[in-house]
Design a protein around this motif. Structure first.
Motif, PDB file in Angstrom:
ATOM      1  N   SER A  25       0.831  -1.202   0.000  1.00  0.00           N
ATOM      2  CA  SER A  25       0.000   0.000   0.000  1.00  0.00           C
ATOM      3  C   SER A  25       0.867   1.255   0.000  1.00  0.00           C
ATOM      4  CB  SER A  25      -0.919   0.005   1.228  1.00  0.00           C
ATOM      5  OG  SER A  25      -0.244   0.524   2.355  1.00  0.00           O
ATOM      6  N   ASN A  26       0.223   2.370  -0.318  1.00  0.00           N
ATOM      7  CA  ASN A  26       0.930   3.643  -0.343  1.00  0.00           C
ATOM      8  C   ASN A  26       1.188   4.217   1.054  1.00  0.00           C
ATOM      9  OD1 ASN A  26       1.388   4.257  -3.202  1.00  0.00           O
ATOM     10  ND2 ASN A  26      -0.834   4.132  -3.345  1.00  0.00           N
ATOM     11  N   LEU A  27       0.946   3.410   2.069  1.00  0.00           N
ATOM     12  CA  LEU A  27       1.361   3.783   3.422  1.00  0.00           C
ATOM     13  C   LEU A  27       2.841   3.497   3.642  1.00  0.00           C
ATOM     14  CD1 LEU A  27      -1.703   2.418   5.412  1.00  0.00           C
ATOM     15  CD2 LEU A  27      -1.251   4.778   4.708  1.00  0.00           C
ATOM     16  N   PHE A  28       3.484   2.887   2.642  1.00  0.00           N
ATOM     17  CA  PHE A  28       4.903   2.545   2.742  1.00  0.00           C
ATOM     18  C   PHE A  28       5.636   3.005   1.483  1.00  0.00           C
ATOM     19  CE2 PHE A  28       2.341  -0.581   4.983  1.00  0.00           C
ATOM     20  CZ  PHE A  28       2.868  -0.508   6.273  1.00  0.00           C
ATOM     21  N   TYR A  29       6.920   3.221   1.605  1.00  0.00           N
ATOM     22  CA  TYR A  29       7.749   3.581   0.458  1.00  0.00           C
ATOM     23  C   TYR A  29       8.171   2.321  -0.296  1.00  0.00           C
ATOM     24  CZ  TYR A  29       8.385   8.049   2.944  1.00  0.00           C
ATOM     25  OH  TYR A  29       8.188   9.239   3.588  1.00  0.00           O
ATOM     26  N   SER A  30       8.309   2.450  -1.611  1.00  0.00           N
ATOM     27  CA  SER A  30       8.946   1.403  -2.409  1.00  0.00           C
ATOM     28  C   SER A  30       9.679   2.063  -3.571  1.00  0.00           C
ATOM     29  CB  SER A  30       7.924   0.365  -2.921  1.00  0.00           C
ATOM     30  OG  SER A  30       7.033   0.940  -3.837  1.00  0.00           O
ATOM     31  N   GLN A  31      10.699   1.391  -4.077  1.00  0.00           N
ATOM     32  CA  GLN A  31      11.569   2.014  -5.067  1.00  0.00           C
ATOM     33  C   GLN A  31      10.937   2.254  -6.440  1.00  0.00           C
ATOM     34  OE1 GLN A  31      15.776   0.675  -5.145  1.00  0.00           O
ATOM     35  NE2 GLN A  31      15.144  -0.770  -3.544  1.00  0.00           N
ATOM     36  N   PRO A  32      10.177   1.315  -7.016  1.00  0.00           N
ATOM     37  CA  PRO A  32       9.767   1.481  -8.412  1.00  0.00           C
ATOM     38  C   PRO A  32       8.993   2.766  -8.707  1.00  0.00           C
ATOM     39  CG  PRO A  32       9.458  -0.795  -7.733  1.00  0.00           C
ATOM     40  CD  PRO A  32       9.791  -0.025  -6.491  1.00  0.00           C
ATOM     41  N   TYR A  33       7.985   3.102  -7.883  1.00  0.00           N
ATOM     42  CA  TYR A  33       7.196   4.300  -8.171  1.00  0.00           C
ATOM     43  C   TYR A  33       8.028   5.563  -7.997  1.00  0.00           C
ATOM     44  CZ  TYR A  33       6.690   5.614  -3.248  1.00  0.00           C
ATOM     45  OH  TYR A  33       6.956   6.018  -1.961  1.00  0.00           O
ATOM     46  N   ALA A  34       8.956   5.573  -7.013  1.00  0.00           N
ATOM     47  CA  ALA A  34       9.768   6.761  -6.780  1.00  0.00           C
ATOM     48  C   ALA A  34      10.719   7.014  -7.950  1.00  0.00           C
ATOM     49  CB  ALA A  34      10.555   6.612  -5.474  1.00  0.00           C
ATOM     50  N   ARG A  35      11.317   5.953  -8.467  1.00  0.00           N
ATOM     51  CA  ARG A  35      12.206   6.091  -9.612  1.00  0.00           C
ATOM     52  C   ARG A  35      11.441   6.529 -10.854  1.00  0.00           C
ATOM     53  NH1 ARG A  35      15.869   0.624  -8.601  1.00  0.00           N
ATOM     54  NH2 ARG A  35      17.381   1.581  -7.164  1.00  0.00           N
ATOM     55  N   LEU A  36      10.239   5.996 -11.013  1.00  0.00           N
ATOM     56  CA  LEU A  36       9.420   6.382 -12.157  1.00  0.00           C
ATOM     57  C   LEU A  36       9.022   7.850 -12.070  1.00  0.00           C
ATOM     58  CD1 LEU A  36       7.815   5.685 -14.700  1.00  0.00           C
ATOM     59  CD2 LEU A  36       5.943   4.923 -13.201  1.00  0.00           C
ATOM     60  N   ALA A  37       8.619   8.297 -10.888  1.00  0.00           N
ATOM     61  CA  ALA A  37       8.249   9.702 -10.706  1.00  0.00           C
ATOM     62  C   ALA A  37       9.420  10.623 -11.052  1.00  0.00           C
ATOM     63  CB  ALA A  37       7.787   9.939  -9.272  1.00  0.00           C
ATOM     64  N   GLU A  38      10.616  10.236 -10.632  1.00  0.00           N
ATOM     65  CA  GLU A  38      11.793  11.052 -10.938  1.00  0.00           C
ATOM     66  C   GLU A  38      11.991  11.182 -12.444  1.00  0.00           C
ATOM     67  OE1 GLU A  38      16.587  11.233  -9.926  1.00  0.00           O
ATOM     68  OE2 GLU A  38      15.554   9.298  -9.991  1.00  0.00           O
ATOM     69  N   GLN A  39      11.899  10.059 -13.167  1.00  0.00           N
ATOM     70  CA  GLN A  39      12.086  10.101 -14.621  1.00  0.00           C
ATOM     71  C   GLN A  39      11.036  10.974 -15.295  1.00  0.00           C
ATOM     72  OE1 GLN A  39      13.260   6.697 -17.047  1.00  0.00           O
ATOM     73  NE2 GLN A  39      13.166   5.427 -15.198  1.00  0.00           N
ATOM     74  N   LEU A  40       9.788  10.814 -14.894  1.00  0.00           N
ATOM     75  CA  LEU A  40       8.712  11.587 -15.508  1.00  0.00           C
ATOM     76  C   LEU A  40       8.890  13.083 -15.267  1.00  0.00           C
ATOM     77  CD1 LEU A  40       5.655   9.309 -14.685  1.00  0.00           C
ATOM     78  CD2 LEU A  40       6.427   9.942 -16.974  1.00  0.00           C
ATOM     79  N   CYS A  41       9.239  13.440 -14.048  1.00  0.00           N
ATOM     80  CA  CYS A  41       9.394  14.861 -13.726  1.00  0.00           C
ATOM     81  C   CYS A  41      10.611  15.459 -14.434  1.00  0.00           C
ATOM     82  CB  CYS A  41       9.501  15.055 -12.219  1.00  0.00           C
ATOM     83  SG  CYS A  41       7.947  14.742 -11.332  1.00  0.00           S
ATOM     84  N   ARG A  42      11.717  14.761 -14.412  1.00  0.00           N
ATOM     85  CA  ARG A  42      12.920  15.288 -15.056  1.00  0.00           C
ATOM     86  C   ARG A  42      12.713  15.478 -16.555  1.00  0.00           C
ATOM     87  NH1 ARG A  42      17.567  15.544 -12.161  1.00  0.00           N
ATOM     88  NH2 ARG A  42      17.676  14.444 -10.159  1.00  0.00           N
ATOM     89  N   ARG A  43      12.033  14.549 -17.187  1.00  0.00           N
ATOM     90  CA  ARG A  43      11.887  14.605 -18.639  1.00  0.00           C
ATOM     91  C   ARG A  43      10.737  15.495 -19.105  1.00  0.00           C
ATOM     92  NH1 ARG A  43      12.597   8.747 -21.307  1.00  0.00           N
ATOM     93  NH2 ARG A  43      12.285  10.067 -23.149  1.00  0.00           N
ATOM     94  N   SER A  44       9.845  15.844 -18.203  1.00  0.00           N
ATOM     95  CA  SER A  44       8.709  16.687 -18.567  1.00  0.00           C
ATOM     96  C   SER A  44       8.851  18.130 -18.111  1.00  0.00           C
ATOM     97  CB  SER A  44       7.419  16.115 -17.974  1.00  0.00           C
ATOM     98  OG  SER A  44       7.443  16.212 -16.558  1.00  0.00           O
ATOM     99  N   GLY A  45       9.725  18.369 -17.114  1.00  0.00           N
ATOM    100  CA  GLY A  45       9.829  19.698 -16.528  1.00  0.00           C
ATOM    101  C   GLY A  45       8.775  19.965 -15.466  1.00  0.00           C
ATOM    102  N   MET A  46       8.016  18.948 -15.094  1.00  0.00           N
ATOM    103  CA  MET A  46       7.015  19.088 -14.041  1.00  0.00           C
ATOM    104  C   MET A  46       7.664  18.802 -12.686  1.00  0.00           C
ATOM    105  SD  MET A  46       4.400  20.065 -15.812  1.00  0.00           S
ATOM    106  CE  MET A  46       2.849  19.773 -14.971  1.00  0.00           C
ATOM    107  N   ALA A  47       6.869  18.971 -11.600  1.00  0.00           N
ATOM    108  CA  ALA A  47       7.473  18.944 -10.267  1.00  0.00           C
ATOM    109  C   ALA A  47       7.151  17.697  -9.459  1.00  0.00           C
ATOM    110  CB  ALA A  47       7.039  20.183  -9.472  1.00  0.00           C
ATOM    111  N   ALA A  48       5.972  17.122  -9.621  1.00  0.00           N
ATOM    112  CA  ALA A  48       5.588  15.989  -8.775  1.00  0.00           C
ATOM    113  C   ALA A  48       4.540  15.148  -9.492  1.00  0.00           C
ATOM    114  CB  ALA A  48       5.043  16.469  -7.430  1.00  0.00           C
ATOM    115  N   ALA A  49       4.484  13.857  -9.115  1.00  0.00           N
ATOM    116  CA  ALA A  49       3.588  12.907  -9.768  1.00  0.00           C
ATOM    117  C   ALA A  49       2.595  12.316  -8.784  1.00  0.00           C
ATOM    118  CB  ALA A  49       4.401  11.774 -10.405  1.00  0.00           C
TER     119      ALA A  49
END
Length: 392
Positions: free
Chosen positions: A75-99
């Motif tokens: 659940s999203n009550l805990f951290y996990s690596q895949p979504y965090a890494r994906l959010a970083e890629q999306l934000c860096r490549r789009s110029g947006m700030a958060a996912a």
């Protein structure tokens, strides 16, 4: 199981909410598919823009398999690596700030609607929650996103709809000004109206709209459920229009065939939705996120440039076929609309092409082509040959 047995099973146990073509699909590789009897099809549809890197991609399969063996869901009550890494890629490549991650395009657009209304409520209080959308748009099939959709044909049967939406004529600033008022908080639009017929927005109109939104402190929401994730030749279509939206939605092709969606927010909107204001049980699912990372890795700048070139190639070839039943083409990248000009309807034409081994879609009065972004030139040529032979 053969085709007849599959159809009987479907009709007995599945709600008949889809107008399926009389074709089954069993497996595929690249942009080539096969039915249960082994017949070959060239895919110019990619599951309505979902199978962005084709079928049987080994890196994609391995990423899913490896992640499934480690962690299928938490659940999203805990951290996990895949979504965090994906959010970083999306934000860096789009110029947006958060996912924010969800599961579908409709859910992604609902999230943007909530973002806009809360942004306005926090700043101005009640009474400023109306969102302007465009005629001929399509934003989803939940009651909220169906209301946001500017096509009456989708509205029948499901009354009453919720309040808070008005519709303007696409490309017409005077029409938008007419429906504007003190109660507006946002404008939501597709930069290419997909279900409406693959209709790109005029860049001047989009620029003027962005300026108006900034002047009136309306959020600019861009629905990129279909245009996003490389479909138009850039990671997001807004990158070709010279704007930075306040929020942009994505889904369809993001995970290459697994259900995933979400939206990105710019810097001023990144903290609007705090703990408890929005959630999705399966949002950021580790397996889907691992698959999405492969999709983004595959869609590097060279591949995106090829998407643009392949789109130009397909459009030029179709326009030079000299077919009386087809007219002008339009679109961006590998999101292509082809006018149907003869007496045969686009749906009947699509059925004929599919029977002959080319999977296509319809939208508005046009044929709609959404091939996998990694389709080979050989597969493109084979598909175009089927089109020409079928429509001569």
């Amino acid at each position: 199981m053969d085709h007849k047995e599959l159809v009987e099973l479907d009709h007995q146990y599945v709600m008949q909410t889809y107008g399926r073509f009389d074709v089954d699909i069993d497996h595929g590789k690249g942009a080539t598919l096969y039915d249960l009897a082994g017949k070959e099809y060239i895919d110019f549809s990619s599951g309505i823009g979902v199978n962005s890197i084709g079928y049987g991609n080994e890196k994609w399969v391995n990423a899913i398999t490896d992640q499934a063996g480690k962690l299928g869901h938490i659940s999203n009550l805990f951290y996990s690596q895949p979504y965090a890494r994906l959010a970083e890629q999306l934000c860096r490549r789009s110029g947006m700030a958060a996912a924010f991650f969800g599961n579908s395009g409709a859910e992604a657009n609902e999230g943007m609607i909530k973002l806009a209304r809360k942004y306005s409520f926090d700043k101005y209080g009640k009474g400023r929650g109306t969102i302007i959308t465009l005629r001929n748009s399509f934003h989803g099939r939940t009651l909220t996103t169906l209301t946001a959709t500017g096509q009456d044909v989708f509205h029948n049967y499901f009354f009453p709809f919720i309040d808070g939406f008005r519709y303007a004529v696409a490309g017409d600033m005077s029409s938008l000004q007419e429906v504007a008022g003190h109660d507006v908080c946002a404008v939501m639009l597709e930069l290419v109206q997909g279900e409406g017929g693959v209709l790109p927005m005029d860049p001047t109109y989009v620029h003027d709209l962005a300026v108006l939104c900034a002047e009136r402190d309306w959020l600019l929401l861009v629905d990129e459920v279909q245009t996003g994730v490389g479909r138009t030749g850039t990671l997001f279509a807004f990158q070709q229009y010279g704007i930075i939206p306040d929020a942009v939605s994505f889904a369809k092709g993001i995970a290459g065939g697994l259900p995933m969606g979400g939206f990105l927010a710019n810097e001023r909107c990144r903290d609007v939705l705090g703990p408890g204001t929005h959630a999705a049980t399966f949002g950021g699912n580790p397996i889907c996120a691992a698959a999405a990372q492969v999709v983004l890795d595959t869609l590097d700048e060279d591949t995106l440039a090829q998407v643009a070139e392949k789109g130009k190639y397909i459009r030029a070839r179709i326009e030079h076929m000299g077919l009386s039943s087809l007219g002008a083409t339009r679109g961006l990248g590998l999101m292509i609309g082809v006018e149907v000009t003869g007496e045969e309807s686009n749906k009947a034409m699509a059925a004929r092409l599919i029977r002959n081994g080319l999977l296509v879609l319809t939208a508005g009065q046009a044929l709609r082509l959404l091939p996998p972004l990694t389709i080979s030139m050989a597969e493109i040529d084979k598909g175009l040959a089927i089109m020409k032979d079928s429509l001569l």
